[in-house]
Write a protein that holds these residues in place. Structure first.
Motif, PDB file in Angstrom:
ATOM      1  N   SER A   3      31.967  37.117  54.150  1.00 46.59           N
ATOM      2  CA  SER A   3      32.969  36.126  54.555  1.00 46.59           C
ATOM      3  C   SER A   3      33.972  35.769  53.470  1.00 46.59           C
ATOM      4  CB  SER A   3      32.269  34.834  55.025  1.00 46.59           C
ATOM      5  OG  SER A   3      31.402  35.087  56.106  1.00 46.59           O
ATOM      6  N   THR A  48      30.755  33.471  64.346  1.00 46.62           N
ATOM      7  CA  THR A  48      29.800  32.747  65.194  1.00 46.62           C
ATOM      8  C   THR A  48      28.502  33.528  65.333  1.00 46.62           C
ATOM      9  OG1 THR A  48      31.587  31.710  66.464  1.00 46.62           O
ATOM     10  CG2 THR A  48      29.399  31.749  67.469  1.00 46.62           C
ATOM     11  N   ALA A  49      28.608  34.839  65.497  1.00 47.70           N
ATOM     12  CA  ALA A  49      27.411  35.674  65.629  1.00 47.70           C
ATOM     13  C   ALA A  49      26.580  35.649  64.357  1.00 47.70           C
ATOM     14  CB  ALA A  49      27.811  37.103  65.983  1.00 47.70           C
ATOM     15  N   SER A  50      27.242  35.804  63.198  1.00 45.97           N
ATOM     16  CA  SER A  50      26.503  35.790  61.939  1.00 45.97           C
ATOM     17  C   SER A  50      25.953  34.400  61.644  1.00 45.97           C
ATOM     18  CB  SER A  50      27.397  36.263  60.794  1.00 45.97           C
ATOM     19  OG  SER A  50      28.528  35.423  60.647  1.00 45.97           O
ATOM     20  N   SER A  86      36.576  34.710  65.126  1.00 46.05           N
ATOM     21  CA  SER A  86      35.646  33.625  65.431  1.00 46.05           C
ATOM     22  C   SER A  86      34.338  34.152  65.996  1.00 46.05           C
ATOM     23  CB  SER A  86      36.292  32.652  66.427  1.00 46.05           C
ATOM     24  OG  SER A  86      37.431  32.048  65.874  1.00 46.05           O
ATOM     25  N   GLY A  87      34.427  35.188  66.810  1.00 46.22           N
ATOM     26  CA  GLY A  87      33.222  35.758  67.393  1.00 46.22           C
ATOM     27  C   GLY A  87      32.306  36.369  66.343  1.00 46.22           C
ATOM     28  N   MET A  88      32.887  37.049  65.353  1.00 44.08           N
ATOM     29  CA  MET A  88      32.089  37.662  64.286  1.00 44.08           C
ATOM     30  C   MET A  88      31.367  36.604  63.476  1.00 44.08           C
ATOM     31  SD  MET A  88      34.981  40.444  63.124  1.00 44.08           S
ATOM     32  CE  MET A  88      34.149  40.854  61.593  1.00 44.08           C
ATOM     33  N   GLN A 102      29.267  27.961  58.151  1.00 47.79           N
ATOM     34  CA  GLN A 102      28.187  28.918  57.936  1.00 47.79           C
ATOM     35  C   GLN A 102      27.640  28.823  56.526  1.00 47.79           C
ATOM     36  OE1 GLN A 102      28.149  33.269  59.302  1.00 47.79           O
ATOM     37  NE2 GLN A 102      28.754  33.451  57.162  1.00 47.79           N
ATOM     38  N   THR A 148      25.000  32.152  63.851  1.00 44.97           N
ATOM     39  CA  THR A 148      23.825  31.968  64.711  1.00 44.97           C
ATOM     40  C   THR A 148      22.617  32.706  64.159  1.00 44.97           C
ATOM     41  OG1 THR A 148      25.276  31.770  66.652  1.00 44.97           O
ATOM     42  CG2 THR A 148      22.942  32.227  67.054  1.00 44.97           C
ATOM     43  N   GLY A 149      22.838  33.950  63.736  1.00 44.17           N
ATOM     44  CA  GLY A 149      21.730  34.740  63.201  1.00 44.17           C
ATOM     45  C   GLY A 149      21.173  34.171  61.917  1.00 44.17           C
TER      46      GLY A 149
END
Length: 387
Positions: free
Chosen positions: A79, A339-341, A335-337, A10, A343-344
């Motif tokens: 992060s 991945t979401a950020s 990982s979901g958190m 990221q 992507t955004g």
């Protein structure tokens, strides 16, 4: 990918996208200032038109680029709170200075320059764009000071499990900074100059009505590109003397560094040994213009390769031999958190990058006519139309 690799990805992607804006800003700002100086001294409509045309491209890039920088700030708390907790008192000092310079001084002077056409005295207006350039360079200096601290932590001591700043002067004279900062400035000059060369080649190949305008722009670009690539290569090689043992051992850093050096050397040979000696005839040799246009994005690629090599070469350390990347990451991330950020952030920054280059390309295609920058209410035609 685990959460650590996602967080690293990221920051790498968003950092690379942001740097695309930064490197062009650092290159175009002094070029526009030089053009404005020529106009202030000569009063010629040609120089005014060049200032307004290339200045408009600078404003487009700056306006969109400033938004991408905000994302970088968010990520330190989102992060990498471990870094902020352990070394925030040291690492945050130059970043705070950069915020004051970029968001207050640089933006203020740029606003005065944009809206000062026909309102400010001639020399005060000229001073504004030079102050924009100087504050842009100061902003880059403080960012590189913070980054160099991660490479070589100086001027600080560990107390109660946290790093404290004890010598701000050492932070600003870090051996990892004194060569890397001119290296970045040279890369910026080279990038901005090649945009001038490529855009001018495009207009001259299509047999523009503004031949003198783009001939002078191309020659200016070639000269500054030669200066920029010379500075970049010189200070790039000078950095190797201070590289700590163990850096660039990982595959990613080694590959990025190898590509940057090889392609950088090739571009340097082309600019210094071909383009510069042929500077008088390049604008007339239409067969060379497609080549010059293809070369335009290459400095951006080299800049990203250099950034990747510098950051990946420090792995697995966030602060060299003091704080690991794993320890610097915020606790509780999933990982979901991330991945979401990720992507955004990538969607927003990617969209801004696309919009930036679409607007710049449209401005280049339109050429020096209907310029909004510096236009007066009763202006029926721009000075560029008289070339």
């Amino acid at each position: 990918m685990d959460v650590l690799d996602l967080a690293r990805t990221q920051f790498a992607v968003t950092g690379s996208l942001h740097f695309l804006f930064v490197v062009l800003t650092l290159g175009l700002a002094p070029l526009v200032a030089i053009m404005h100086t020529r106009w202030a001294m000569s009063g010629k409509p040609l120089h005014e038109g060049m200032t307004r045309f290339w200045g408009q491209l600078y404003v487009i890039n700056y306006a969109l680029g400033i938004v991408t920088g905000l994302v970088m700030e968010f990520q330190f708390g989102l992060s990498w709170s471990g870094l902020s907790h352990y070394a925030g008192d040291v690492f945050g000092a130059p970043l705070a200075m950069e915020t004051l310079v970029a968001f207050f001084l640089e933006s203020t002077f740029l606003g005065l320059w944009i809206f000062g056409w026909g309102r400010l005295p001639k020399w005060a207006h000229l001073a504004c764009i030079w102050l924009v350039t100087l504050t842009a360079y100061a902003s880059a200096f403080y960012v590189m000071a913070a980054n160099s601290y991660l490479q070589n932590p100086v001027g600080s001591v560990v107390r109660d499990g946290r790093m404290e700043l004890v010598d701000f002067g050492a932070l600003l004279t870090n051996k990892a900074l004194v060569f890397s900062f001119p290296h970045v400035i040279g890369a910026g000059l080279f990038t901005g100059a090649m945009v001038l060369v490529g855009a001018s080649a495009y207009q001259l190949r299509r047999r523009t009505d503004h031949v003198e305008f783009f001939t002078r722009s191309m020659r200016t670009g070639v000269v500054v590109a030669a200066i920029g690539i010379f500075i970049t290569m010189g200070f790039g090689y000078a950095q190797f003397a201070g590289v700590q043992e163990g850096k660039f051992d990982n595959t990613t850093a080694a590959v990025a560094l190898g590509f940057m050096i090889e392609f950088g050397q090739l571009l340097a040979l082309i600019v210094l040994l071909v383009m510069l000696p042929l500077i008088r005839v390049l604008p007339r040799w239409r067969w060379t213009h497609p080549i010059l246009m293809v070369m335009t994005p290459l400095p951006f690629v080299l800049a990203i390769l250099g950034w990747v090599a510098r950051e990946a070469g420090r792995q697995p350390w966030m602060i060299w031999e003091r704080l690991s990347v794993a320890d610097a990451m915020s606790p509780g991330l999933t990982s979901g958190m991330v991945t979401a950020s990720l992507t955004g952030f990538v969607a927003v920054l990617g969209l801004l990058a696309v919009v930036d280059y679409v607007l710049i390309v449209r401005a280049v295609r339109r050429g020096p006519r209907d310029l909004a920058l510096g236009a007066t209410d009763d202006e029926t035609r721009t000075p560029a139309l008289s070339y």
